[in-house]
Enzyme design. Structure first.
Site, PDB file in Angstrom:
ATOM      1  N   GLU A   1      71.580  44.912  68.728  1.00  0.00           N
ATOM      2  CA  GLU A   1      72.550  45.313  67.693  1.00  0.00           C
ATOM      3  C   GLU A   1      73.924  44.672  67.853  1.00  0.00           C
ATOM      4  O   GLU A   1      74.606  44.401  66.853  1.00  0.00           O
ATOM      5  CB  GLU A   1      72.686  46.844  67.675  1.00  0.00           C
ATOM      6  CG  GLU A   1      71.529  47.577  67.024  1.00  0.00           C
ATOM      7  CD  GLU A   1      70.371  47.837  67.972  1.00  0.00           C
ATOM      8  OE1 GLU A   1      69.467  48.594  67.592  1.00  0.00           O
ATOM      9  OE2 GLU A   1      70.368  47.283  69.091  1.00  0.00           O
TER      10      GLU A   1
ATOM     11  N   GLU B   1      64.210  52.195  70.529  1.00  0.00           N
ATOM     12  CA  GLU B   1      64.749  53.548  70.626  1.00  0.00           C
ATOM     13  C   GLU B   1      63.659  54.587  70.340  1.00  0.00           C
ATOM     14  O   GLU B   1      63.639  55.664  70.944  1.00  0.00           O
ATOM     15  CB  GLU B   1      65.935  53.708  69.689  1.00  0.00           C
ATOM     16  CG  GLU B   1      67.153  52.923  70.187  1.00  0.00           C
ATOM     17  CD  GLU B   1      68.291  52.859  69.178  1.00  0.00           C
ATOM     18  OE1 GLU B   1      69.425  53.139  69.551  1.00  0.00           O
ATOM     19  OE2 GLU B   1      68.019  52.500  68.008  1.00  0.00           O
TER      20      GLU B   1
END
Length: 253
Positions: A133, A113
């Site tokens: 995740e 990210e």
């Protein structure tokens, strides 16, 4: 934790939080201080982000996240922490200069990210790139669902996020996640040459080009708000607690 080097038109920020550049509260605060210093000293034309370790970044510091599960104020504290990720990555994304991520090794979760918040990404062909995740019951909540989808489209985003697939740098280039993938031994020189190429261009023109490119895809940040709400809900689920605990336990063995 951070080494900062200036040369003509370029600032190089080298991350060095052993062993894997896990992104903690201290890391986020330190990176913001680095940006404060860069802005005080005068913006370059290129900001080159790289790693001194074999990881680009393994993502969020899971020890900190694990400590929030079960804590009386854990959900609120986690949401505050996620907001700090968003603040830093939004800040990087909006800098009026060209940002370059040199991905030498694994860039996972919050580490990817971070790279996605940059304008340009150049990776080692051998690097591992992914958003895992969902495997621990959470969401790529630091902008991953939004930036990856806008960059590569919903099909690629679904592959990386919903299948929790980590791809190598060469595959990431084919999918459009990075713009260049080169042999690992060539990466430092190629990334430096890219930064120098950008630094040779006109700064005001680069800032204007970047603003116009962003305007073509900029939308109201509803998707980011949905990430925030999803993280709040997932933090309260028993499955997420068990998966995070199991993952942390596996890392101790």
């Amino acid at each position: 934790m951070f080494e900062v080097e200036r040369r003509e038109g370029v600032v190089v920020v080298t991350m060095n939080r052993a062993p894997a550049n896990a992104i903690s509260e201290e890391f986020l605060a330190g990176f913001n201080r680095v940006l404060d210093g860069i802005e005080r000293e005068g913006l370059p034309r290129a900001l080159h982000i790289r790693s001194a370790l074999r990881f680009f970044s393994a993502g969020a510091d899971l020890k900190e996240i694990g400590g929030r599960f079960g804590a009386e104020d854990g959900v609120r504290d986690m949401l505050r922490h996620v907001a700090a990720f968003h603040h830093l990555y939004d800040r990087i994304e909006r800098l009026p200069l060209v940002t370059i991520a040199e991905i030498n090794g694994p860039a996972l979760g919050g580490g990817l990210e971070l790279a996605l918040s940059c304008d340009l990404r150049i990776a080692a062909q051998e690097a591992r790139i992914g958003l895992p995740e969902a495997g621990i019951g959470l969401i790529p909540g630091a902008g991953g669902t939004q930036r990856l989808t806008r960059l590569c489209g919903p099909g690629v985003a679904a592959r990386i996020i919903l299948a929790a697939e980590a791809v190598d740098g060469a595959t990431a280039e084919r999918l459009g996640i990075v713009q260049w993938a080169v042999p690992g031994g060539e990466l430092p020189a190629r990334a430096r040459a890219l930064a120098d190429q950008v630094a040779g261009l006109a700064g005001p023109a680069l800032a204007a080009c970047k603003a116009c490119i962003r305007a073509s895809t900029d939308r109201a940040p509803d998707g980011y708000a949905m990430e925030h709400d999803a993280m709040r809900r997932l933090m309260t689920t028993e499955e997420a607690r068990k998966r995070v605990s199991a993952f942390l336990e596996s890392r101790r063995k």
